[in-house]
Write an enzyme that holds these catalytic residues in place. Structure first.
Site, PDB file in Angstrom:
ATOM      1  N   GLY A   8       0.959  -0.849  -0.305  1.00  0.00           N
ATOM      2  CA  GLY A   8       0.262  -0.360  -0.323  1.00  0.00           C
ATOM      3  C   GLY A   8       0.893   1.626   0.015  1.00  0.00           C
ATOM      4  N   ARG A  11       1.976   5.444   5.497  1.00  0.00           N
ATOM      5  CA  ARG A  11       1.329   5.883   6.109  1.00  0.00           C
ATOM      6  C   ARG A  11      -0.625   5.337   5.724  1.00  0.00           C
ATOM      7  NH1 ARG A  11       3.839   6.642  10.477  1.00  0.00           N
ATOM      8  NH2 ARG A  11       4.341   8.398  10.434  1.00  0.00           N
ATOM      9  N   LYS A  14      -0.102  -0.565   6.833  1.00  0.00           N
ATOM     10  CA  LYS A  14      -0.219  -1.490   6.505  1.00  0.00           C
ATOM     11  C   LYS A  14       0.625  -2.406   7.143  1.00  0.00           C
ATOM     12  CE  LYS A  14       3.406   0.055   3.344  1.00  0.00           C
ATOM     13  NZ  LYS A  14       3.058   1.461   3.647  1.00  0.00           N
ATOM     14  N   SER A  15       1.873  -1.538   8.481  1.00  0.00           N
ATOM     15  CA  SER A  15       2.545  -1.800   9.480  1.00  0.00           C
ATOM     16  C   SER A  15       1.844  -2.307  10.367  1.00  0.00           C
ATOM     17  CB  SER A  15       3.315  -0.804   9.714  1.00  0.00           C
ATOM     18  OG  SER A  15       4.115  -0.394   9.370  1.00  0.00           O
ATOM     19  N   THR A  34      14.110  -3.242   8.818  1.00  0.00           N
ATOM     20  CA  THR A  34      14.769  -3.500   7.604  1.00  0.00           C
ATOM     21  C   THR A  34      15.428  -1.267   7.391  1.00  0.00           C
ATOM     22  OG1 THR A  34      13.695  -2.646   6.041  1.00  0.00           O
ATOM     23  CG2 THR A  34      14.169  -5.006   6.404  1.00  0.00           C
ATOM     24  N   ALA A  35      14.524  -0.999   9.017  1.00  0.00           N
ATOM     25  CA  ALA A  35      14.686   0.485   8.780  1.00  0.00           C
ATOM     26  C   ALA A  35      16.603   0.869   9.351  1.00  0.00           C
ATOM     27  CB  ALA A  35      13.400   1.428   9.803  1.00  0.00           C
ATOM     28  N   HIS A  49       6.780   3.328  15.950  1.00  0.00           N
ATOM     29  CA  HIS A  49       6.037   1.690  15.987  1.00  0.00           C
ATOM     30  C   HIS A  49       6.456   0.805  17.182  1.00  0.00           C
ATOM     31  CE1 HIS A  49       6.184   1.431  11.232  1.00  0.00           C
ATOM     32  NE2 HIS A  49       5.933   2.438  11.047  1.00  0.00           N
ATOM     33  N   ALA A  51       6.282   1.185  20.111  1.00  0.00           N
ATOM     34  CA  ALA A  51       5.165   1.747  21.819  1.00  0.00           C
ATOM     35  C   ALA A  51       4.385   1.158  21.005  1.00  0.00           C
ATOM     36  CB  ALA A  51       5.582   2.779  21.177  1.00  0.00           C
TER      37      ALA A  51
END
Length: 167
Positions: A8, A11, A14-15, A34-35, A49, A51
């Site tokens: 997608g 924002r 997706k996550s 991967t970030a 993410h 939290a």
């Protein structure tokens, strides 16, 4: 075993959707990030993410060697890879052969025992980028997404937080 690809726009939700899908599998979930936190803004994104997920996830930070980590973590809980497009960017920046790496990943997926949920960005829906590097990345992301979608058991497209099942 299941391979699920969730794609997608930025924002789109997706996550969050991927986290929900991974939690539906038994066992302690594994978050494969991967970030890389190369600046304050990315540090804040990563913290957000973390939290949202809470502390029950096992976390692995993997900017480049994604296939190896998926093989090494196989046999435990479901894995969430967030995200493939950042992984691709990392590979391209490191001047690694992204086509070979994506092909190797796709070949390894059917041999895994534990579920894997991938998040990826759909970057080809906007305007044509005005520079060669951005066009190269857009094209590579499209090719990568097609390859992983081809071996995935399920593919979802998320828009405005709403998933649409494609496969």
């Amino acid at each position: 075993m299941a391979v699920i690809l969730i794609t997608g726009g930025a924002r789109s939700g997706k996550s969050k959707r991927a986290e929900m899908r991974v939690r539906a599998f038994p066992g302690r979930p594994v978050y494969v990030a991967t970030a890389e936190a190369l600046d304050a803004e990315m540090e804040a994104r990563i913290a957000g993410h973390r939290a949202r997920r809470g502390t029950d996830w096992i976390e692995r930070e993997v900017p480049l060697d994604l296939g190896e980590v998926l093989v090494a973590s196989d046999g435990g809980g479901a894995r969430l890879v967030d995200c493939l497009t950042l992984w691709l960017s990392n590979l391209m920046h490191a001047e690694r052969d992204w086509e070979r790496e994506v092909s190797a990943l796709a070949a390894a997926l059917p041999r895994l025992k534990s579920p894997v949920v991938f998040v990826t960005n759909e970057v080809g829906l906007g305007i044509v980028p005005d520079n060669a590097l951005a066009r190269s990345f857009r094209d590579a992301a499209g090719i990568m997404n097609q390859i992983i979608a081809g071996v995935a058991d399920e593919v979802e497209f998320v828009v405005a937080g709403l998933p649409m099942k494609l496969k």
